[in-house]
Design an enzyme around this catalytic site. Structure first.
Site, short mmCIF file in Angstrom:
data_model
loop_
_atom_site.label_atom_id
_atom_site.label_comp_id
_atom_site.label_asym_id
_atom_site.label_seq_id
_atom_site.Cartn_x
_atom_site.Cartn_y
_atom_site.Cartn_z
N ASP A 67 14.06 5.15 -24.81
CA ASP A 67 12.96 4.32 -24.33
C ASP A 67 12.18 4.94 -23.19
OD1 ASP A 67 13.15 2.19 -26.06
OD2 ASP A 67 14.82 1.32 -24.96
N HIS A 72 23.02 5.03 -21.09
CA HIS A 72 23.29 4.55 -22.45
C HIS A 72 24.78 4.30 -22.59
CE1 HIS A 72 23.24 4.35 -26.82
NE2 HIS A 72 21.95 4.15 -26.70
N HIS A 94 18.01 -3.67 -24.02
CA HIS A 94 18.06 -3.05 -25.36
C HIS A 94 16.63 -2.63 -25.72
CE1 HIS A 94 19.45 -2.13 -29.28
NE2 HIS A 94 19.62 -3.34 -29.80
N1 ACO Z 1 20.10 2.95 -13.39
C1 ACO Z 1 20.97 3.02 -12.36
N2 ACO Z 1 22.30 2.94 -12.51
C2 ACO Z 1 22.77 2.79 -13.75
C3 ACO Z 1 21.92 2.71 -14.87
C4 ACO Z 1 20.53 2.81 -14.66
N3 ACO Z 1 19.68 2.76 -15.66
N4 ACO Z 1 22.67 2.55 -15.98
C5 ACO Z 1 23.95 2.52 -15.59
N5 ACO Z 1 24.00 2.65 -14.23
C6 ACO Z 1 25.19 2.75 -13.41
C7 ACO Z 1 25.84 1.38 -13.21
O1 ACO Z 1 25.35 0.72 -12.07
C8 ACO Z 1 27.31 1.74 -13.11
O2 ACO Z 1 27.52 2.25 -11.82
P1 ACO Z 1 28.89 1.91 -11.03
O3 ACO Z 1 29.96 2.60 -11.83
O4 ACO Z 1 28.71 2.46 -9.66
O5 ACO Z 1 29.02 0.41 -11.05
C9 ACO Z 1 27.46 2.92 -14.08
O6 ACO Z 1 26.15 3.52 -14.13
C10 ACO Z 1 27.89 2.51 -15.48
O7 ACO Z 1 26.99 1.49 -15.92
P2 ACO Z 1 27.36 0.38 -17.00
O8 ACO Z 1 26.51 -0.81 -16.75
O9 ACO Z 1 28.85 0.20 -17.04
O10 ACO Z 1 26.94 1.10 -18.32
P3 ACO Z 1 26.75 0.39 -19.72
O11 ACO Z 1 27.23 1.36 -20.72
O12 ACO Z 1 27.38 -0.96 -19.71
O13 ACO Z 1 25.19 0.16 -19.80
C11 ACO Z 1 22.91 0.37 -20.34
C12 ACO Z 1 24.35 0.84 -20.64
C13 ACO Z 1 22.81 -1.14 -20.50
C14 ACO Z 1 21.97 1.04 -21.32
C15 ACO Z 1 22.57 0.78 -18.88
O14 ACO Z 1 22.65 2.17 -18.73
C16 ACO Z 1 21.20 0.24 -18.43
O15 ACO Z 1 21.11 -0.90 -17.98
N6 ACO Z 1 20.12 1.08 -18.58
C17 ACO Z 1 18.79 0.63 -18.25
C18 ACO Z 1 18.22 -0.18 -19.41
C19 ACO Z 1 17.84 0.69 -20.59
O16 ACO Z 1 17.21 1.73 -20.44
N7 ACO Z 1 18.22 0.21 -21.79
C20 ACO Z 1 17.88 0.90 -23.04
C21 ACO Z 1 19.13 1.43 -23.67
S1 ACO Z 1 18.70 2.34 -25.12
C22 ACO Z 1 18.42 1.14 -26.26
O17 ACO Z 1 18.93 0.06 -26.25
C23 ACO Z 1 17.47 1.46 -27.29
#
Ligand code: ACO
Length: 429
Positions: free
Chosen positions: A363, A307, A268
């Site tokens: 971010d 996201h 987050h």
């Molecule tokens: N890098 C690589 N792969 C990713 C990323 C990423 N940053 N984010 C999602 N994925 C992939 C997952 O591995 C998954 O792949 P799969 O279907 O083959 O298993 C798919 O995309 C869907 O991912 P989820 O985890 O289901 O997506 P979710 O909506 O739960 O997660 C989150 C959202 C937590 C923001 C995620 O994208 C992430 O971890 N990003 C990196 C951390 C980040 O930048 N957080 C800031 C968010 S903005 C904020 O809070 C202000």
């Protein structure tokens, strides 16, 4: 619209139920009447990360994740970032409308004159280790404010509630800056009421021996815009924490401390700190393909990408990318920017990211700007918390005044052991 209902047939019993659909949702409690057998508890929905559950009705922030739209009280984020300032946006979030000129003046005056903190707060901040993380200090000092303002627990007294809202918005930059000064061993700098909200924050962070701190206007405006962009984002993790903790009716300082704790995690508000670690680790543009390969192999995630709601470019990231260029023109380019731009370019052309609709989020570029301004990475989440305080409080107030408000208490699907008798220690195999 005619026939706004959902017909459900329970194949276990053959019974059919008609459930109203309102605002594109069904009420989870309407499922409870669906019972598999006599004495059955009733049907529940299972949604572990609340991915498809609306936990409240809200009039504050609207997001269209597919189209990349973000509105505060109906106003597009792009217009607010260009034309407004953080305190005006905070007012808008809290009270639903842009202030009139006199309302604005009074609001800015009230916030400005609540910025000083009790001297005793300074004393217990002194007790932290020299290398204490500023977020940890912020969580505990914000929570501790409830002990300085015991009347804050009268949350249904609107006058008292408004004073605490003012205090939280005005004191947050002071607590944040004091926690930074503590970690670098510098004396605390008291607020300067002649400066703007962002300018005063910079004053409390960076003033040294000069008699009067003069913020650089480009940096001051950039911080103000970053605060606007981070002010609210509907039911994200920390806002849900604020509403959830707030639903048991503690004072707003305690609920805000919980929200900051939720913000702290790397998934987050902690993500911008992680982005910088990642860019440093990559080190140079030629190492990007190798890094992306590892991300695709599932070794780690590309921080600042993806996201839960945005499945297109995060509109805040677009604005931040623009500000980054403006700030770097004044204070020199952050050498990590080229790596970030190239990383974005390569990722956006890669099938893995395209297929999963992963774009830069808020971010991805914010950390680069903060770092160039001389802010240590440990302060990034703290800056996020300052900005998000107005959003948390708006959501908290909306929750308190909601006629459907109840203590948050989700259900579970119990998959543990059936009832069994206690086995004395000596009889256990
Ligand atoms: N890098 C690589 N792969 C990713 C990323 C990423 N940053 N984010 C999602 N994925 C992939 C997952 O591995 C998954 O792949 P799969 O279907 O083959 O298993 C798919 O995309 C869907 O991912 P989820 O985890 O289901 O997506 P979710 O909506 O739960 O997660 C989150 C959202 C937590 C923001 C995620 O994208 C992430 O971890 N990003 C990196 C951390 C980040 O930048 N957080 C800031 C968010 S903005 C904020 O809070 C202000």
């Amino acid at each position: 619209m005619a026939n706004e209902t959902l017909t459900i047939t329970d194949n276990r019993t053959g019974k059919t139920y008609e459930i109203p659909v309102t605002h594109g949702t069904i009420r989870a409690m309407d499922l409870r009447q669906i019972k598999g057998s006599e004495g059955d508890f009733g049907l529940m929905s299972y949604d572990p990360a609340l991915e498809n559950t609306a936990s409240c009705k809200s009039k504050i922030t609207y997001i269209d994740g597919d189209k990349g739209i973000l509105l505060y009280r109906g106003y597009p984020i792009e217009q607010l970032a260009e034309k407004s300032d953080y305190l005006e946006v905070a007012y808008l979030l809290l009270y639903g409308e842009l202030p009139t000129e006199s309302q604005y003046k009074k609001w800015v005056h009230d916030i400005t004159y609540h910025t000083i903190i009790h001297e005793k707060v300074k004393k217990f901040m002194d007790g932290y280790r020299h290398d204490a993380h500023p977020v940890g200090m912020l969580i505990s000092t914000v929570g501790a404010l409830s002990t300085f303002y015991p009347e804050a627990k009268e949350i249904f007294n609107s006058e008292i509630r408004e004073i605490q809202i003012n205090r939280l918005i005005s004191k947050m930059p002071t607590l944040a800056a004091f926690s930074y000064r503590h970690t670098v061993g510098l004396p605390y700098v008291y607020p300067d009421n002649d400066l703007s909200y962002a300018g005063n924050f910079l004053n409390m962070m960076f003033k040294m021996t000069e008699l009067k701190y003069k913020p650089n206007p480009v940096i001051e405006r950039a911080i103000d815009i970053l605060f606007i962009l981070h002010a609210d984002h509907e039911q994200n993790c920390s806002t849900s924490a604020m509403r959830s903790v707030g639903s048991s009716l503690p004072d707003p300082y305690s609920a805000t401390a919980a929200a900051i704790a939720a913000l702290y995690g790397p998934l987050h508000g902690g993500a911008n700190e992680e982005v910088l670690h990642m860019l440093k680790e990559i080190g140079s543009k030629d190492k990007i393909p190798e890094y992306i390969k590892k991300v695709k192999a599932g070794e780690f995630r590309l921080m600042g990408f993806g996201h839960r709601v945005y499945k297109s470019y995060d509109p805040r990231a677009k604005i931040i990318k623009q500000i980054a260029h403006e700030v770097f023109e004044v204070i020199g380019k952050n050498p990590l920017l080229d790596i970030a731009l190239e990383l974005e370019r390569i990722a956006l052309e890669d099938e893995y990211f395209v297929k999963r609709r992963l774009y830069p989020n808020v971010d991805f570029y914010s950390g680069l700007i903060y770092q160039s301004m001389g802010l240590p990475t440990s302060m990034f989440t703290v800056l996020f918390a300052i900005a998000r305080t107005s959003g948390w409080l708006s959501q908290w107030k909306e929750m308190l005044l909601d006629e459907e408000r109840k203590i948050v208490r989700p259900r579970q699907v119990y998959l543990g052991s059936d009832r069994r008798d206690y086995v004395p220690l000596e009889e256990r195999g």
